[in-house]
Write a protein that holds these residues in place. Structure first.
Motif, PDB file in Angstrom:
ATOM      1  N   LYS A 210      -6.155  -2.357  -0.389  1.00 43.73           N
ATOM      2  CA  LYS A 210      -6.370  -1.126   0.068  1.00 43.73           C
ATOM      3  C   LYS A 210      -5.898  -1.376   1.595  1.00 43.73           C
ATOM      4  O   LYS A 210      -4.974  -0.545   2.685  1.00 43.73           O
ATOM      5  N   ARG A 214      -3.405  -1.094   3.957  1.00 46.81           N
ATOM      6  CA  ARG A 214      -3.283   0.258   5.588  1.00 46.81           C
ATOM      7  C   ARG A 214      -3.072  -0.879   7.079  1.00 46.81           C
ATOM      8  O   ARG A 214      -2.383  -0.458   7.863  1.00 46.81           O
ATOM      9  N   LYS A 238       0.000   4.697  -0.804  1.00 46.09           N
ATOM     10  CA  LYS A 238       0.948   6.638  -0.587  1.00 46.09           C
ATOM     11  C   LYS A 238      -0.303   7.664  -0.477  1.00 46.09           C
ATOM     12  O   LYS A 238      -0.855   8.167   0.870  1.00 46.09           O
ATOM     13  N   GLU A 239      -1.822   6.926  -0.489  1.00 42.43           N
ATOM     14  CA  GLU A 239      -2.848   7.617  -0.693  1.00 42.43           C
ATOM     15  C   GLU A 239      -3.363   6.924   1.095  1.00 42.43           C
ATOM     16  O   GLU A 239      -3.584   7.939   1.850  1.00 42.43           O
ATOM     17  N   LYS A 241      -0.677   6.509   3.731  1.00 42.55           N
ATOM     18  CA  LYS A 241      -0.011   7.743   4.383  1.00 42.55           C
ATOM     19  C   LYS A 241      -0.985   8.926   4.123  1.00 42.55           C
ATOM     20  O   LYS A 241      -0.566  10.205   5.750  1.00 42.55           O
ATOM     21  N   SER A 242      -1.239   9.467   3.209  1.00 41.99           N
ATOM     22  CA  SER A 242      -2.031  10.987   2.983  1.00 41.99           C
ATOM     23  C   SER A 242      -2.580  11.013   4.447  1.00 41.99           C
ATOM     24  O   SER A 242      -3.206  12.216   4.556  1.00 41.99           O
ATOM     25  N   GLU A 243      -3.732   9.922   4.239  1.00 46.73           N
ATOM     26  CA  GLU A 243      -5.029  10.186   4.760  1.00 46.73           C
ATOM     27  C   GLU A 243      -4.792  10.008   6.288  1.00 46.73           C
ATOM     28  O   GLU A 243      -5.279  10.726   6.998  1.00 46.73           O
ATOM     29  N   LYS A 244      -3.896   9.896   6.610  1.00 45.92           N
ATOM     30  CA  LYS A 244      -3.750   9.629   8.555  1.00 45.92           C
ATOM     31  C   LYS A 244      -2.957  11.110   8.789  1.00 45.92           C
ATOM     32  O   LYS A 244      -2.613  11.496   9.851  1.00 45.92           O
ATOM     33  N   LYS A 245      -2.192  11.696   7.456  1.00 45.36           N
ATOM     34  CA  LYS A 245      -1.706  13.268   7.327  1.00 45.36           C
ATOM     35  C   LYS A 245      -2.873  14.024   8.263  1.00 45.36           C
ATOM     36  O   LYS A 245      -3.737  14.079   8.275  1.00 45.36           O
TER      37      LYS A 245
END
Length: 245
Positions: A210, A214, A238-239, A241-245
């Motif tokens: 991961k 990243r 996908k995880e 990218k979602s953590e960056k939101k």
């Protein structure tokens, strides 16, 4: 593997070959090298290897005769059909993939340029590969040649202490390498990620994958377009990218 380097400045290279990984590889006889001063092959009575460019212009151009003769000498010493590599800012940009390709060869001949450039007949009729280590210009090709040699030699069998080391390097997998930590676990309040301390190898492998994804996504997104990711890797991305939101 045997590597011949054609150079006007062999003294620039001796120190590197007698240090660190390259020296260890030489001691193990995993490869051999020869520094060939192509000035020694000049038919000019003053041992000149360059001349003014036809048509005018700044700088001097390396003449073909000394380099053609030096390459022929290197070939005859090994009775082989080597890859003849021209270090040149106009060549293909060097990559780990190219290093892996060259590491499969038995004999490499590398030509280090100097002055304004090479007579075009060297490029057209002598070399098999043209390599640039980046979009900038160096005074001569020796530094670039060392970059290529080091990256190739470390891929040869038995050169690195751990055979997995080269496989896990940045770019070898198509991605940048994951972060590394060592002792102490807590340095001035800066702590090692807990997952690395728990001994759960599957979770550690997942964390490393991961973090590799990243780091590549954040620093070299261009590499993502050149790498085929597995379903598991796509889920991790996908995880991320979602953590960056």
């Amino acid at each position: 593997m045997h590597i011949d380097i054609l150079t006007l400045f062999p003294e620039m290279l001796d120190g590197a070959f007698n240090s660190s990984i390259l020296k260890r590889a030489l001691d193990k006889e995993e490869f051999h090298y020869n520094l060939i001063n192509f000035r020694d092959f000049s038919a000019n009575k003053h041992k000149k290897v360059d001349d003014y460019p036809y048509g005018g212009g700044a700088g001097m151009v390396l003449t073909p005769q000394p380099i053609f003769d030096a390459v022929q000498f290197a070939k005859e010493q090994r009775h082989s059909k080597p890859r003849v590599i021209l270090m040149c800012p106009q060549g293909e940009t060097y990559t780990q993939k190219k290093a892996e390709e060259l590491a499969k060869e038995d004999h490499l001949i590398m030509i280090c340029g100097h002055y304004e450039g090479y007579d075009e007949r060297i490029r057209k009729h002598l070399v098999t590969d043209e390599i640039s280590i980046g979009d900038y210009v160096l005074t001569s090709g020796e530094i670039g040649a060392l970059v290529v040699v080091d990256s190739v030699v470390r891929l040869l069998p038995n050169v690195l202490g751990n055979v997995e080391s080269a496989k896990q390097d940045s770019f070898s997998t198509g991605l940048l390498e994951h972060p590394h930590y060592t002792r102490p676990a807590d340095y001035n309040g800066m702590k090692v990620p807990a997952v690395l301390l728990q001994g759960h190898h599957a979770e550690i492998d997942k964390w490393r994958k991961k973090e590799s994804l990243r780091r590549t996504f954040e620093r070299r997104p261009d590499l993502m377009n050149e790498t085929t990711l597995s379903e598991a890797e796509l889920l991790l991305l996908k995880e991320i990218k979602s953590e960056k939101k």
